[in-house]
Design a protein around this motif. Structure first.
Motif, mmCIF file in Angstrom:
data_model
loop_
_atom_site.group_PDB
_atom_site.id
_atom_site.type_symbol
_atom_site.label_atom_id
_atom_site.label_comp_id
_atom_site.label_asym_id
_atom_site.label_seq_id
_atom_site.Cartn_x
_atom_site.Cartn_y
_atom_site.Cartn_z
ATOM 1 N N UNK A 60 0.794 -1.217 0.000
ATOM 2 C CA UNK A 60 0.000 0.000 0.000
ATOM 3 C C UNK A 60 0.827 1.268 0.000
ATOM 4 N N UNK A 61 2.077 1.188 -0.469
ATOM 5 C CA UNK A 61 2.978 2.330 -0.437
ATOM 6 C C UNK A 61 3.147 2.946 -1.824
ATOM 7 N N UNK A 62 3.968 4.003 -1.894
ATOM 8 C CA UNK A 62 4.221 4.715 -3.147
ATOM 9 C C UNK A 62 5.566 4.282 -3.728
ATOM 10 N N UNK A 63 5.606 4.169 -5.055
ATOM 11 C CA UNK A 63 6.814 3.703 -5.739
ATOM 12 C C UNK A 63 7.013 4.552 -6.989
ATOM 13 N N UNK A 64 8.237 5.035 -7.195
ATOM 14 C CA UNK A 64 8.512 5.831 -8.389
ATOM 15 C C UNK A 64 9.310 5.030 -9.406
ATOM 16 N N UNK A 65 9.070 5.320 -10.674
ATOM 17 C CA UNK A 65 9.703 4.575 -11.757
ATOM 18 C C UNK A 65 9.862 5.487 -12.970
ATOM 19 N N UNK A 66 10.868 5.198 -13.776
ATOM 20 C CA UNK A 66 11.095 5.940 -15.016
ATOM 21 C C UNK A 66 10.798 5.020 -16.194
ATOM 22 N N UNK A 67 9.658 5.193 -16.841
ATOM 23 C CA UNK A 67 9.328 4.314 -17.965
ATOM 24 C C UNK A 67 10.353 4.352 -19.097
ATOM 25 N N UNK A 68 11.094 5.462 -19.229
ATOM 26 C CA UNK A 68 12.109 5.531 -20.286
ATOM 27 C C UNK A 68 13.257 4.567 -20.012
ATOM 28 N N UNK A 69 13.454 4.196 -18.767
ATOM 29 C CA UNK A 69 14.490 3.236 -18.406
ATOM 30 C C UNK A 69 15.799 3.861 -17.991
ATOM 31 N N UNK A 70 16.218 4.912 -18.666
ATOM 32 C CA UNK A 70 17.469 5.573 -18.345
ATOM 33 C C UNK A 70 17.351 7.047 -18.674
ATOM 34 N N UNK A 71 18.331 7.825 -18.250
ATOM 35 C CA UNK A 71 18.260 9.272 -18.429
ATOM 36 C C UNK A 71 18.287 9.687 -19.895
ATOM 37 N N UNK A 72 17.535 10.728 -20.198
ATOM 38 C CA UNK A 72 17.579 11.327 -21.528
ATOM 39 C C UNK A 72 18.718 12.341 -21.557
ATOM 40 N N UNK A 73 19.682 12.127 -22.419
ATOM 41 C CA UNK A 73 20.841 13.023 -22.505
ATOM 42 C C UNK A 73 20.627 14.163 -23.485
ATOM 43 N N UNK A 74 19.594 14.056 -24.306
ATOM 44 C CA UNK A 74 19.347 15.105 -25.297
ATOM 45 C C UNK A 74 18.066 15.896 -25.035
ATOM 46 N N UNK A 75 17.412 15.614 -23.901
ATOM 47 C CA UNK A 75 16.227 16.377 -23.545
ATOM 48 C C UNK A 75 14.933 15.883 -24.145
ATOM 49 N N UNK A 76 15.008 14.900 -25.048
ATOM 50 C CA UNK A 76 13.785 14.367 -25.644
ATOM 51 C C UNK A 76 13.152 13.329 -24.726
#
Length: 235
Positions: A110-126
C-alpha cells in the motif's frame, strides 16, 4: 523511521538547494498504492521526487550504493536508505523482472513507488518511448499511476557531476491515471496502450519533443543486437 527522519531533515535542505516549483502536489493520493511515473533527466531525479512528494516514496537504486565499506560506505547506505532507495542489480532479462518484483512488493504494502518508464536518463532532452514495466506494475497491483514531469534537474546535477549545484527545478504531478480499462497485465497490447497513455500525460506536462524510440546505447556487438531483437518487451 530512518525514512521519516530523512524527510524531516533533508526536505528543507533540498528545497533550499534546488528551490523547487511544485505543481499539483495534491494529485498524489495520500494513502494506498500509487506509482509515480516520471521523465528522467538526471541522477538526482529520484531524490527530488521523494523529497517533494506529499508522502514517502520508494525507488530502485544500484546495489553498489549499499555495499561500500568504511565511513563512506556507511554514509552511502544511510543516505539511500533514508530517501527510500531499494537496492537492485541492474540489467535486462531476469534482473529487470526482479527489479519490477521489488516495486510490486512496495505497492502490495500500500505504499508509493517511483519509476522511469524511459528506463534511463535522456541526454538530449527528448522524451523516449516508455517501456511497459510501468503498466505491468499498475495492472498487476491495481495501483493508480500519477504522471510526473521534471524540468531543470539536468542543471541541478549535470551528467558527470558528483555533487548537486544550485538550480531551480519544477516538479509537476499530474492527474492520476487508471489503466485497468486497457486489459490485463498478461496482455502485451494492454501494457503497450497503458504505457503510451502514461507517457502522453508526462509529455503534455513536460513539453519535451518525442524521440519516437527507446532510450538505450547502441548494441556493443552482433550478439547484443540479436538479443535485443528477440527479447520480449517486458520492461
Amino acid at each position: 523511521m530512518l525514512k521519516r527522519l530523512s524527510r524531516i531533515f533533508l526536505a528543507p535542505l533540498a528545497r533550499l538547494l534546488f528551490r523547487p516549483r511544485i505543481v499539483g502536489r495534491s494529485s498524489v493520493p495520500i494513502t494506498g498504492p500509487v506509482i509515480l511515473a516520471s521523465n528522467h533527466l538526471s541522477f538526482i531525479d529520484s531524490v527530488v521526487i521523494t523529497l517533494v512528494a506529499p508522502r514517502s516514496v520508494s525507488f530502485l537504486a544500484k546495489a553498489s550504493y549499499f555495499t561500500g565499506t568504511g565511513l563512506r560506505g556507511w554514509l552511502s547506505r544511510a543516505f539511500f536508505t533514508g530517501v527510500g532507495a531499494i537496492p537492485v542489480e541492474r540489467g535486462a532479462g531476469s534482473a529487470a523482472q526482479l527489479a519490477l518484483d521489488s516495486g510490486l512488493e512496495v505497492l502490495n504494502r500500500g505504499e508509493a513507488f517511483s519509476i522511469y518508464p524511459e528506463g534511463t536518463r535522456s541526454l538530449d532532452g527528448r522524451l523516449y518511448k516508455g517501456r511497459t514495466g510501468v503498466a505491468w506494475l499498475a495492472l498487476t497491483s491495481g495501483a493508480l499511476v500519477v504522471p510526473v514531469a521534471l524540468t531543470g534537474t539536468q542543471n541541478l546535477q549535470p551528467v558527470g557531476s558528483k555533487l548537486p549545484r544550485f538550480a531551480r527545478v519544477t516538479v509537476e504531478f499530474g492527474a492520476p491515471v487508471e489503466v485497468s480499462r486497457h486489459g490485463s497485465a498478461e496482455s502485451g497490447r494492454a501494457r503497450r496502450a497503458a504505457t503510451d497513455e502514461i507517457m502522453g500525460a508526462i509529455q503534455a506536462m513536460s513539453g519535451q519533443p518525442l524521440a519516437g524510440a527507446y532510450n538505450e546505447p547502441p548494441p556493443a556487438n552482433v550478439t547484443e543486437r540479436m538479443r535485443r531483437f528477440f527479447r520480449r518487451e517486458r520492461t
